[in-house]
Scaffold this active site. Structure first.
Site, PDB file in Angstrom:
ATOM      1  CG  ASN A 110      -2.019  16.356 -21.002  1.00  0.00           C
ATOM      2  OD1 ASN A 110      -1.078  15.608 -20.795  1.00  0.00           O
ATOM      3  ND2 ASN A 110      -3.040  16.463 -20.172  1.00  0.00           N
ATOM      4  CD  GLU A 161       6.931  15.768 -23.409  1.00  0.00           C
ATOM      5  OE1 GLU A 161       6.257  16.730 -22.989  1.00  0.00           O
ATOM      6  OE2 GLU A 161       6.420  14.691 -23.790  1.00  0.00           O
ATOM      7  CD  GLU A 171      -4.110  15.950 -16.288  1.00  0.00           C
ATOM      8  OE1 GLU A 171      -2.970  15.527 -16.035  1.00  0.00           O
ATOM      9  OE2 GLU A 171      -4.727  15.686 -17.315  1.00  0.00           O
ATOM     10  CG  HIS A 223       1.286  15.376 -24.666  1.00  0.00           C
ATOM     11  ND1 HIS A 223       2.004  16.551 -24.739  1.00  0.00           N
ATOM     12  CD2 HIS A 223       2.097  14.497 -24.014  1.00  0.00           C
ATOM     13  CE1 HIS A 223       3.183  16.392 -24.153  1.00  0.00           C
ATOM     14  NE2 HIS A 223       3.277  15.150 -23.717  1.00  0.00           N
ATOM     15  NE  ARG A 244       0.376  16.573 -13.474  1.00  0.00           N
ATOM     16  CZ  ARG A 244       1.018  15.818 -12.613  1.00  0.00           C
ATOM     17  NH1 ARG A 244       0.686  15.846 -11.333  1.00  0.00           N
ATOM     18  NH2 ARG A 244       1.992  15.021 -13.004  1.00  0.00           N
ATOM     19  NE  ARG A 296      -4.032  -2.046   1.940  1.00  0.00           N
ATOM     20  CZ  ARG A 296      -3.925  -3.172   2.625  1.00  0.00           C
ATOM     21  NH1 ARG A 296      -2.949  -3.313   3.497  1.00  0.00           N
ATOM     22  NH2 ARG A 296      -4.782  -4.143   2.449  1.00  0.00           N
ATOM     23  CE  LYS A 326       5.085  17.047 -14.512  1.00  0.00           C
ATOM     24  NZ  LYS A 326       5.225  15.822 -15.262  1.00  0.00           N
ATOM     25  CG  HIS A 348      -0.836  10.385 -26.343  1.00  0.00           C
ATOM     26  ND1 HIS A 348      -1.293  10.790 -25.114  1.00  0.00           N
ATOM     27  CD2 HIS A 348       0.291   9.708 -26.095  1.00  0.00           C
ATOM     28  CE1 HIS A 348      -0.461  10.396 -24.193  1.00  0.00           C
ATOM     29  NE2 HIS A 348       0.513   9.742 -24.757  1.00  0.00           N
ATOM     30  CE  LYS A 389      -0.756  13.433 -15.030  1.00  0.00           C
ATOM     31  NZ  LYS A 389      -1.115  13.859 -16.391  1.00  0.00           N
ATOM     32  CG  HIS A 440       5.943  10.316 -25.554  1.00  0.00           C
ATOM     33  ND1 HIS A 440       4.583  10.150 -25.688  1.00  0.00           N
ATOM     34  CD2 HIS A 440       6.116  11.358 -24.706  1.00  0.00           C
ATOM     35  CE1 HIS A 440       3.967  11.046 -24.950  1.00  0.00           C
ATOM     36  NE2 HIS A 440       4.873  11.790 -24.337  1.00  0.00           N
TER      37      HIS A 440
HETATM   38  P1  NAD Z   1      12.448   5.283 -22.141  1.00  0.00           P
HETATM   39  O1  NAD Z   1      12.323   5.152 -20.692  1.00  0.00           O
HETATM   40  O2  NAD Z   1      11.965   4.142 -22.990  1.00  0.00           O
HETATM   41  O3  NAD Z   1      13.981   5.584 -22.502  1.00  0.00           O
HETATM   42  C1  NAD Z   1      14.372   5.716 -23.862  1.00  0.00           C
HETATM   43  C2  NAD Z   1      15.572   4.813 -24.166  1.00  0.00           C
HETATM   44  O4  NAD Z   1      16.747   5.399 -23.623  1.00  0.00           O
HETATM   45  C3  NAD Z   1      15.488   3.430 -23.570  1.00  0.00           C
HETATM   46  O5  NAD Z   1      15.980   2.496 -24.486  1.00  0.00           O
HETATM   47  C4  NAD Z   1      16.406   3.513 -22.349  1.00  0.00           C
HETATM   48  O6  NAD Z   1      16.940   2.277 -21.953  1.00  0.00           O
HETATM   49  C5  NAD Z   1      17.475   4.428 -22.864  1.00  0.00           C
HETATM   50  N1  NAD Z   1      18.217   5.179 -21.870  1.00  0.00           N
HETATM   51  C6  NAD Z   1      17.752   5.758 -20.737  1.00  0.00           C
HETATM   52  N2  NAD Z   1      18.702   6.514 -20.191  1.00  0.00           N
HETATM   53  C7  NAD Z   1      19.810   6.394 -20.943  1.00  0.00           C
HETATM   54  C8  NAD Z   1      21.098   6.969 -20.891  1.00  0.00           C
HETATM   55  N3  NAD Z   1      21.424   7.854 -19.968  1.00  0.00           N
HETATM   56  N4  NAD Z   1      21.985   6.608 -21.847  1.00  0.00           N
HETATM   57  C9  NAD Z   1      21.638   5.755 -22.847  1.00  0.00           C
HETATM   58  N5  NAD Z   1      20.422   5.219 -22.967  1.00  0.00           N
HETATM   59  C10 NAD Z   1      19.512   5.542 -22.026  1.00  0.00           C
HETATM   60  O7  NAD Z   1      11.703   6.584 -22.712  1.00  0.00           O
HETATM   61  P2  NAD Z   1      11.489   8.042 -22.105  1.00  0.00           P
HETATM   62  O8  NAD Z   1      11.338   8.908 -23.282  1.00  0.00           O
HETATM   63  O9  NAD Z   1      12.463   8.376 -21.060  1.00  0.00           O
HETATM   64  O10 NAD Z   1      10.076   7.917 -21.366  1.00  0.00           O
HETATM   65  C11 NAD Z   1       8.893   7.624 -22.055  1.00  0.00           C
HETATM   66  C12 NAD Z   1       7.861   7.159 -21.058  1.00  0.00           C
HETATM   67  O11 NAD Z   1       7.599   8.204 -20.141  1.00  0.00           O
HETATM   68  C13 NAD Z   1       6.539   6.783 -21.667  1.00  0.00           C
HETATM   69  O12 NAD Z   1       6.120   5.550 -21.134  1.00  0.00           O
HETATM   70  C14 NAD Z   1       5.595   7.897 -21.229  1.00  0.00           C
HETATM   71  O13 NAD Z   1       4.276   7.456 -21.052  1.00  0.00           O
HETATM   72  C15 NAD Z   1       6.214   8.280 -19.915  1.00  0.00           C
HETATM   73  N6  NAD Z   1       5.902   9.663 -19.477  1.00  0.00           N
HETATM   74  C16 NAD Z   1       5.444   9.834 -18.231  1.00  0.00           C
HETATM   75  C17 NAD Z   1       5.175  11.109 -17.764  1.00  0.00           C
HETATM   76  C18 NAD Z   1       4.737  11.304 -16.343  1.00  0.00           C
HETATM   77  O14 NAD Z   1       4.368  12.431 -15.979  1.00  0.00           O
HETATM   78  N7  NAD Z   1       4.810  10.283 -15.517  1.00  0.00           N
HETATM   79  C19 NAD Z   1       5.377  12.218 -18.588  1.00  0.00           C
HETATM   80  C20 NAD Z   1       5.859  12.017 -19.875  1.00  0.00           C
HETATM   81  C21 NAD Z   1       6.125  10.723 -20.323  1.00  0.00           C
HETATM   82  N1  GLY Z   2       3.349  14.925 -18.318  1.00  0.00           N
HETATM   83  C1  GLY Z   2       2.083  15.408 -17.933  1.00  0.00           C
HETATM   84  C2  GLY Z   2       1.904  15.550 -16.463  1.00  0.00           C
HETATM   85  O1  GLY Z   2       2.751  15.221 -15.677  1.00  0.00           O
HETATM   86  O2  GLY Z   2       0.877  15.973 -16.049  1.00  0.00           O
END
Ligand code: NAD
Ligand code: GLY
Length: 359
Positions: free
Chosen positions: A245, A185, A237, A248, A241, A121, A227, A252, A143, A265
């Site tokens: 997006n 972003e 949100e 997006h 917030r 939990r 942020k 998306h 998130k 992305h």
């Molecule tokens: P990712 O986590 O897939 O990383 C991209 C690639 O880079 C992967 O292959 C990873 O292994 C590699 N990598 C990571 N760090 C590295 C480094 N320092 N050197 C070399 N390679 C490295 O992709 P991302 O773009 O970081 O994240 C995308 C995800 O984030 C999606 O699932 C999306 O939904 C999520 N997201 C969440 C929020 C939120 O607010 N929680 C906001 C935006 C996106």
């Molecule tokens: N990336 C969108 C949010 O955190 O709200």
């Protein structure tokens, strides 16, 4: 070094942005009372680069560390992988006084955060983001979640980390494509929330692309500051917030239709932002010249803004399933000039027509 606080009452936490700070992780965790048993969640790509340094830092600070590796890729951000993470946490004997460290990009951060939110939990967790996207966006704001076969990020929780530790040196190993995708972003914050930051990006694009460390810290600080401000005002949100997006909604939808392997992305978000700028211009929220400045900046960061060819009927179908829709109407974020935003309620058909994607 730069430090920010996300002010959320008892859930407040710091974001530390520094060059070469990974080895300080263990001591910093101890400094906020996190010490004992810890699970380091990462993937093989990131583990090979930074796993040893982080593990040593946590162990040197007196922790007993277990490493849980999840496969690399958005396609593994699902319930099956999450179950393997829970298995790892149980095997390692983590209890409520234990904590989790997420080391990696947004996929690792979102999943590890959700595991932390739900295991027993809720146990504390720390974000150590290693992609630009994760450093400027996903590691901040709480998130967390996983994808469901019927949609991205459909299962999740708002759950804040105890600390976000950002070492800009990790960006040195990031593939250029991922760095550029993260810049989409970054530009988003400037366009929708901070005009002065947008101008700073325009002036310093080359230095940023050359990864000059001072500029990297300034860029990440600028994004995290904005942020944090948004999250402090609207953690769950209810309204504001949603501005995060920007770009997006269409991004998306195109990402889903083109297939997640086709575009990363941030590349999809960049196309979505160019379309959002076009729609904002059409609706009178910004001038054609401001729209052109937005696309020019995205292009300066190497982002390609040509939308993939998609069948309009499928796009309409995807848009009507948007998480941000209410009763068939989409809450669409426009840019108001540069640095501000305005929200429009649009039907998927209106959106398609305004975007020019139906021709
Ligand atoms: P990712 O986590 O897939 O990383 C991209 C690639 O880079 C992967 O292959 C990873 O292994 C590699 N990598 C990571 N760090 C590295 C480094 N320092 N050197 C070399 N390679 C490295 O992709 P991302 O773009 O970081 O994240 C995308 C995800 O984030 C999606 O699932 C999306 O939904 C999520 N997201 C969440 C929020 C939120 O607010 N929680 C906001 C935006 C996106
Ligand atoms: N990336 C969108 C949010 O955190 O709200």
């Amino acid at each position: 070094m730069s430090r920010l606080t996300v002010n959320l009452g008892a859930q407040s936490y710091d974001i530390v942005i520094e060059s070469g700070c990974l080895p300080s992780l263990g001591d910093r965790c101890a400094g906020i009372g996190l010490k004992g048993r810890v699970a380091l969640i990462t993937n093989p790509t990131v583990a090979a680069l930074y796993g040893d340094s982080v593990l040593r830092s946590l162990a040197d600070a007196g922790n007993s560390v277990s490493v849980i590796e999840i496969p690399d890729g958005e396609e593994y951000k699902n319930a099956a992988t999450l179950n393997r993470v829970y298995d790892g946490l149980i095997d390692a004997g983590l209890d409520r006084r234990s904590f989790i460290v997420a080391l990696g990009g947004g996929v690792v951060g979102d999943m590890a955060g959700f595991a932390a939110a739900t295991y027993l939990r809720g146990i504390p967790f720390v974000q150590v983001p290693t992609t630009l996207l994760a450093q400027v966006d996903s590691s901040v704001g709480g998130k967390t979640g996983i994808d469901h076969p019927r949609g991205k990020n459909l299962i999740g929780a708002f759950y804040q980390p105890r600390l976000v530790l950002i070492d800009v040196e990790t960006l040195a190993t990031l593939p250029v494509r991922e760095f550029r995708a993260g810049m989409a972003e970054v530009v988003k914050y400037g366009v929708a929330l901070d005009g002065a930051f947008f101008e700073y990006l325009e002036r310093n694009a080359s230095a940023i692309l050359n990864m000059e460390r001072g500029h990297l810290i300034e860029v990440i600080h600028g994004c995290c500051r904005t942020k944090a401000r948004v999250v402090e005002l609207d953690e769950r949100e209810a309204g504001l917030r949603a501005v995060l997006n920007y770009g997006h909604t269409l991004g998306h939808a195109l990402e889903t239709l083109a297939g997640y392997r086709e575009m990363v992305h941030g590349e999809a978000v960049a196309i979505g932002m160019a379309l959002a700028a076009r729609i904002s211009t059409a609706l009178g929220h910004c001038s054609a010249a401001e729209g052109a400045r937005i696309t020019a900046l995205l292009e300066k960061f190497g982002l390609i803004l040509t939308p993939p060819v998609v069948e309009p009927g499928r796009l309409l179908d995807t848009l009507s399933k948007d998480k941000k829709s209410r009763g068939g109407t989409i809450i669409f974020v426009c840019n108001q000039g540069i640095g501000n935003h305005a929200v429009e309620m649009l039907s998927p058909e209106q959106l398609l027509a305004l975007s020019g994607l139906e021709v």
